[in-house]
Enzyme design. Structure first.
Site, PDB file in Angstrom:
ATOM      1  N   ASP A 471       1.141  -0.939   0.000  1.00 46.78           N
ATOM      2  CA  ASP A 471       0.213   0.003   0.063  1.00 46.78           C
ATOM      3  C   ASP A 471       1.174   0.913  -0.183  1.00 46.78           C
ATOM      4  O   ASP A 471       2.247   1.484   0.272  1.00 46.78           O
ATOM      5  CB  ASP A 471      -0.605   0.247   1.166  1.00 46.78           C
ATOM      6  CG  ASP A 471      -2.367   0.607   1.536  1.00 46.78           C
ATOM      7  OD1 ASP A 471      -2.514   1.237   0.215  1.00 46.78           O
ATOM      8  OD2 ASP A 471      -3.362   0.735   2.485  1.00 46.78           O
ATOM      9  N   ASP A 541     -10.609   1.835  -3.702  1.00 43.19           N
ATOM     10  CA  ASP A 541     -10.884   0.837  -2.534  1.00 43.19           C
ATOM     11  C   ASP A 541     -12.594   2.210  -2.170  1.00 43.19           C
ATOM     12  O   ASP A 541     -13.190   1.459  -1.879  1.00 43.19           O
ATOM     13  CB  ASP A 541     -10.858   2.522  -1.336  1.00 43.19           C
ATOM     14  CG  ASP A 541      -9.019   1.932  -1.116  1.00 43.19           C
ATOM     15  OD1 ASP A 541      -8.331   1.597  -1.036  1.00 43.19           O
ATOM     16  OD2 ASP A 541      -8.097   3.057   0.185  1.00 43.19           O
TER      17      ASP A 541
END
Ligand code: DGJ
Length: 747
Positions: A471, A541
């Protein structure tokens, strides 16, 4: 050989039957760009396509195509190369100094990801050397033409062969001069949770383009642009696509001059870049990939998909089946412990899922996102058996085990930051901007990269880990590094990216069996550069299926389905609050690397049953979804965006799955036929229609020509011939968020 050199006309013709590029040594010794795009016959001279370079002639310079345009010499369009020499000038005279035609594709080097070949007959590369005699600067422009695709890879290496230091101020990976400006520029723009929306604009005089100065490619604009004619469709007409194989600051723009010629350039953004070259030193640009097609934007996608999937992605996972996963993030966020995770994994296994992924929160003191980032030791309160204990139990259930990391970041409230505050990016004596309570570690400092290689490497070696989600949850601010002197701070952003690539190289080569997935708050670093290290990326997301139709559509213009992770999540959706049926959510996510992101404990029996059917449906067709040819049929960005369709087909036309989605239902929908693509026109197909995954609606037979030219009926009355309808009639699909999947098999 796909590259011919004609010493009489001093022209190179790069030609493979799918596209042509013609370059030439001009009368003044510069490298001209005569043609690119439509395949032209090999042999004749195309010198007449560009007039002699006239320079600054009274009022204007002739808009001739140049391969290496620079400033201050009468070409007043944007530059491809700006080098400041020791005298402070930026004027070069790049004279042809030789060339090589090399079978295959030499490695790009410089620690940069790049496309590659596995055999020399897959491509030929033209390396043209130019020399600026007064400064001694040598430039090698590399142009690779792939044998079986309308695709060129371009990069350049600048070497200071003089005796004084020089500064590279702009080094575009590619410039492409097009003889007219009758194009629509297509860009992929947005922000967090709505990445890569398709935005189009007609070219006008002047500069127009996109870029990033965020330290990563960003969610706001993707390092890709396309040019389409007004009449170009997904399947017909001329189109260009330009992608940068790079993950940092970028610029992609088109400059239209007063004569309506268009210069496309793509490369590292020159605004926050200055690279000093001491005598003898070299700088290699990232690679740009340029695809041309006369089969529409879909033709560009098709060429890029194949290249990115097969000759940019690397390693054991390039061709391996990507596992269907369950990620715990939206199911638990930070609220988990060993037992809860094992329960989730057990449920996942029972539904046919293959990989269980533990997301953020497993390390350091990390009850939320305010602290602990950077402390890569297992949190024993949540995981008393450690990662090894957890991973082994998950493995014993018959699942693979995956782990989230965010190596490039640190919370101010962490042991790492307390011990090494100077490892976080910032300008001494100035405030550091925090975002999500975190700071970015300075990967321009080699010792920070060394630390991360050890710390993350130690974690990955400590347990049986099959997958890593890497990430990156904020952009870079206050750029500055102690690793460079004051007069070299213009190198900071690129040095950061090289540090990142170095870290990826060390970890991917030490753990070749691990499947790496890149992620950046979703899709904020979804670029061809990352695909060189991690063959798949977390697309967004935003897991809402309706939103995902748009996000996956835009992403699919340059990037293959095998790179696009897509998950079914719980409802109400955490980003939009929408309540879409679980089969609709799955029908969208299957057109990507399929997975789930929810807590099975909160699912009722019918949803679990639905997931079992979905996974079974997907696994039976995984090869098609992962390696098939993707075609966009109906755009969410056109009209009301209520009807969306796309399909994936086997390269030999033997199988296909087409999907049609309707976001909101309207009573008595109009009769509608969906025209398919990429089938065998001479073949008959057995077509099975599905609107849920438990059982098909029914099957019928159609010709490939009919399916492509006339289309397939979407509405129930059209769906089946009367004699093939089940006795109880066809279930009419009403309600919002409906879909039809058509599974096609050649008879
Ligand atoms: C952002 C990612 O995109 C999410 O999927 C999740 O991993 C969180 N970060 C965790 O902090």
């Amino acid at each position: 050989m796909t590259i011919a050199w004609n010493p009489a006309s001093r022209e190179w013709h790069l030609h493979n039957g799918h596209t042509s590029w013609v370059l030439a040594v001009l009368e003044n010794g510069w490298i001209g760009h005569l043609h690119a795009g439509t395949p032209l016959a090999a042999g004749p001279s195309y010198r007449h396509l560009a007039p002699p370079f006239a320079g600054y002639d009274n009022r204007v310079g002739e808009p001739i195509g140049l391969t290496l345009p620079g400033p201050g010499v009468g070409d007043f369009r944007v530059s491809g190369l700006i080098v400041e020499t020791a005298d402070g000038a930026t004027v070069l005279d790049p004279q042809y100094a030789g060339h090589r035609i090399v079978p295959g594709k030499p490695a790009l080097g410089g620690g940069l990801p790049a496309t590659y070949v596995e055999a020399d007959d897959e491509a030929d590369t033209l390396e043209i050397d130019v020399l600026d005699a007064p400064s001694g600067i040598r430039i090698t422009v590399s142009t690779t033409l792939f044998a079986d695709a309308p695709v060129v890879a371009r990069s350049m290496r600048i070497t200071n062969g003089g005796t004084a230091a020089v500064t590279v101020r702009c080094a575009m990976s590619a410039t492409l001069d097009l003889p007219d400006a009758a194009w629509t520029l297509v860009q992929l723009s947005g922000t967090w949770a709505r990445e890569r929306s398709v935005v189009e604009r007609t070219l006008v005089p002047g500069r127009q383009g996109i870029g990033s100065l965020r330290g990563g490619s960003g969610a706001e604009h993707n390092p890709f642009l396309a040019l389409c004619r007004a009449s170009t469709t997904e399947a017909t007409g001329e189109a260009w696509g330009a992608a940068l194989v790079y993950s940092g600051n970028f610029l992609a723009e088109v400059d239209v001059d007063p004569f309506a010629t268009a210069r496309l350039r793509i490369g590292i953004h020159p605004e926050a870049f200055a690279w000093r070259l001491e005598p003898g030193a070299s700088f290699t640009t990232p690679e740009a990939v340029l695809a041309w097609s006369d089969r529409g934007l879909g033709g560009v996608s098709d060429a890029l998909h194949r290249l990115f999937r097969e000759r940019l992605a690397r390693g054991e996972w390039r061709d391996a089946d990507r596992p269907v996963l369950l990620n715990n993030w939206e199911g638990t966020y930070f609220d988990f412990d060993h037992d809860r995770l094992i329960t989730m994994a057990r449920e996942a296994k029972a539904m046919g899922i293959e990989l269980f992924v533990l997301d953020d929160g497993w390390f350091g003191d990390r009850p939320d996102d305010h602290r602990g980032l950077g402390d890569w030791t297992v949190n024993r309160t949540k995981l008393p058996k450690g990662l090894d204990g957890l991973a082994r139990e998950v493995r014993d259930l018959g699942l693979q085990f995956g782990l989230w990391i965010e190596p490039e970041m640190v919370n101010a409230n962490s042991d790492l930051f307390r011990a090494h505050p100077d490892w976080a990016i910032g300008v001494p004596g100035r405030k550091r901007t925090e975002q999500r309570q975190q700071l970015v570690l300075d990967l321009a400092q080699p010792l920070v990269v060394d630390h991360l290689a050890d710390a993350i490497g130690g974690i990955l070696a400590s347990a049986p880990i099959d997958y890593v989600k890497w990430d990156w949850n904020r952009f870079v601010t206050e750029p500055w590094t102690p690793a460079a002197p004051a007069d070299r701070q213009g190198e900071f952003f690129h040095r950061y990216v090289l540090g990142l690539y170095d870290l990826y190289e060390r970890l991917t080569s030490r753990f070749p069996h691990i499947l790496f997935e890149s992620c950046a708050s979703g899709g904020a670093r979804f670029d061809a550069g990352m695909l060189g290290w991690a063959p798949q990326a977390w697309t967004s997301d935003n897991t809402d299926a309706v939103e995902r139709l748009a996000i996956q559509w835009g992403s699919s213009i340059p990037y293959p389905l095998s790179s696009m992770a897509a998950h079914v999540s719980a409802i109400p959706n955490h980003q939009t609050g929408r309540l879409a049926p679980i089969d609709f959510r799955a029908a969208v996510a299957m057109f990507g690397v399929f997975g789930y992101e929810l807590d099975p404990a909160h699912m009722d029996a019918s949803d679990r049953e639905a997931v079992r059917h979905q996974v079974a449906f997907y696994l039976e067709r995984r090869d098609l979804f992962q390696r098939g040819r993707f075609a966009r049929l109906r755009s969410p960005f056109e009209g009301t965006g209520n009807e969306i369709a796309w399909m994936v087909s086997a390269p030999d036309g033997s199988r296909a799955v087409a999907a049609h989605y309707r976001v909101l239902h309207r009573p008595l929908p109009v009769r509608d036929r969906l025209r398919l693509r990429d089938l065998d026109p001479a073949a008959r197909y057995s077509v099975t229609a599905w609107s849920s995954f438990d059982e098909p609606l029914g099957s019928f037979e159609r010709g490939g020509d009919e399916l492509m030219r006339v289309g397939i009926g979407i509405e129930p009355p059209d769906l089946l011939p009367a004699d093939a309808r089940p006795p109880d009639g066809i279930r009419v699909v009403r309600g919002d968020f409906t879909f039809r999947l058509f599974d096609l098999r050649r008879i």
